[in-house]
Design a protein around this motif. Structure first.
Motif, mmCIF file in Angstrom:
data_model
loop_
_atom_site.group_PDB
_atom_site.id
_atom_site.type_symbol
_atom_site.label_atom_id
_atom_site.label_comp_id
_atom_site.label_asym_id
_atom_site.label_seq_id
_atom_site.Cartn_x
_atom_site.Cartn_y
_atom_site.Cartn_z
ATOM 1 N N VAL A 1 -2.030 4.154 6.139
ATOM 2 C CA VAL A 1 -1.229 4.383 4.927
ATOM 3 C C VAL A 1 -1.933 5.380 4.016
ATOM 4 C CG1 VAL A 1 -0.345 3.322 2.809
ATOM 5 C CG2 VAL A 1 -0.058 2.148 4.995
ATOM 6 N N TRP A 2 -3.216 5.163 3.787
ATOM 7 C CA TRP A 2 -3.953 6.009 2.848
ATOM 8 C C TRP A 2 -4.181 7.418 3.375
ATOM 9 C CZ3 TRP A 2 -7.671 1.395 1.887
ATOM 10 C CH2 TRP A 2 -7.055 0.493 1.015
ATOM 11 N N SER B 1 4.193 5.856 7.546
ATOM 12 C CA SER B 1 5.232 6.258 6.599
ATOM 13 C C SER B 1 5.367 5.260 5.460
ATOM 14 C CB SER B 1 6.567 6.413 7.312
ATOM 15 O OG SER B 1 6.957 5.179 7.857
ATOM 16 N N SER B 2 5.961 5.730 4.387
ATOM 17 C CA SER B 2 6.221 4.899 3.216
ATOM 18 C C SER B 2 7.257 3.842 3.553
ATOM 19 C CB SER B 2 6.737 5.755 2.062
ATOM 20 O OG SER B 2 5.767 6.678 1.694
ATOM 21 N N PRO B 3 7.329 2.782 2.759
ATOM 22 C CA PRO B 3 8.336 1.755 2.994
ATOM 23 C C PRO B 3 9.749 2.302 2.843
ATOM 24 C CG PRO B 3 7.140 1.337 0.967
ATOM 25 C CD PRO B 3 6.503 2.525 1.620
ATOM 26 N N ALA C 1 0.834 -1.210 0.000
ATOM 27 C CA ALA C 1 0.000 0.000 0.000
ATOM 28 C C ALA C 1 0.868 1.258 0.000
ATOM 29 C CB ALA C 1 -0.935 -0.011 1.205
ATOM 30 N N GLY C 2 1.965 1.242 0.751
ATOM 31 C CA GLY C 2 2.859 2.387 0.811
ATOM 32 C C GLY C 2 3.537 2.672 -0.518
ATOM 33 N N MET D 1 -7.452 -3.210 8.460
ATOM 34 C CA MET D 1 -8.192 -1.985 8.129
ATOM 35 C C MET D 1 -7.516 -0.758 8.742
ATOM 36 S SD MET D 1 -12.155 -3.062 8.468
ATOM 37 C CE MET D 1 -13.102 -2.928 6.977
ATOM 38 N N ARG D 2 -7.067 -0.873 9.969
ATOM 39 C CA ARG D 2 -6.372 0.246 10.613
ATOM 40 C C ARG D 2 -5.083 0.593 9.867
ATOM 41 N NH1 ARG D 2 -7.184 -1.515 16.830
ATOM 42 N NH2 ARG D 2 -9.243 -0.592 17.085
#
Length: 117
Positions: free
Chosen positions: A81-82, A87-89, A32-33, A75-76
């Motif tokens: 992420v969204w 944070s991003s990977p 997702a990230g 879901m959390r």
């Protein structure tokens, strides 16, 4: 592809099975990230199941008795992420550049490589 041709990219469906215990949330966070970071649109497989005994990829599971259970941890994580709260990977998780780019970079950036579609 998106940068070269200036087109949107869509990943039709992705997910991770609920039965995967080790690394499931880390994997979902990374995917997702990366999609968020690179502005790739995506859809989860599968949002919801109906009358199944076992969990699969779904975020909302309905058992044979029609009781619903949500995958709250996932879901959390996705909401985080969204919404930009997670944070991003790390850069180490990003795929390496294509061989042509890697070769160009190894030569001190003196050569430009291009690939035809």
């Amino acid at each position: 592809l998106a940068r070269t041709h200036r087109v949107p990219v869509f990943s039709n469906q992705w997910g991770v099975k609920h039965s995967v215990r080790s690394g499931r949330l880390a994997y979902a966070s990374d995917v997702a990230g990366l999609f968020e970071e690179r502005r790739i649109h995506s859809a989860l497989w599968i949002w919801r199941s109906y009358r199944n005994e076992k969990w699969g990829f779904e975020l909302v599971h309905e058992d044979k008795e029609r009781r619903e259970t949500e995958d709250v941890p996932l879901m959390r994580l996705l909401n985080g992420v969204w919404s930009g709260q997670v944070s991003s990977p790390s850069p180490s998780l990003l795929p390496p550049p294509p061989p042509q780019e890697a070769e160009s970079l190894a030569m001190g950036g003196r050569f430009k490589c291009s690939t035809a579609l």
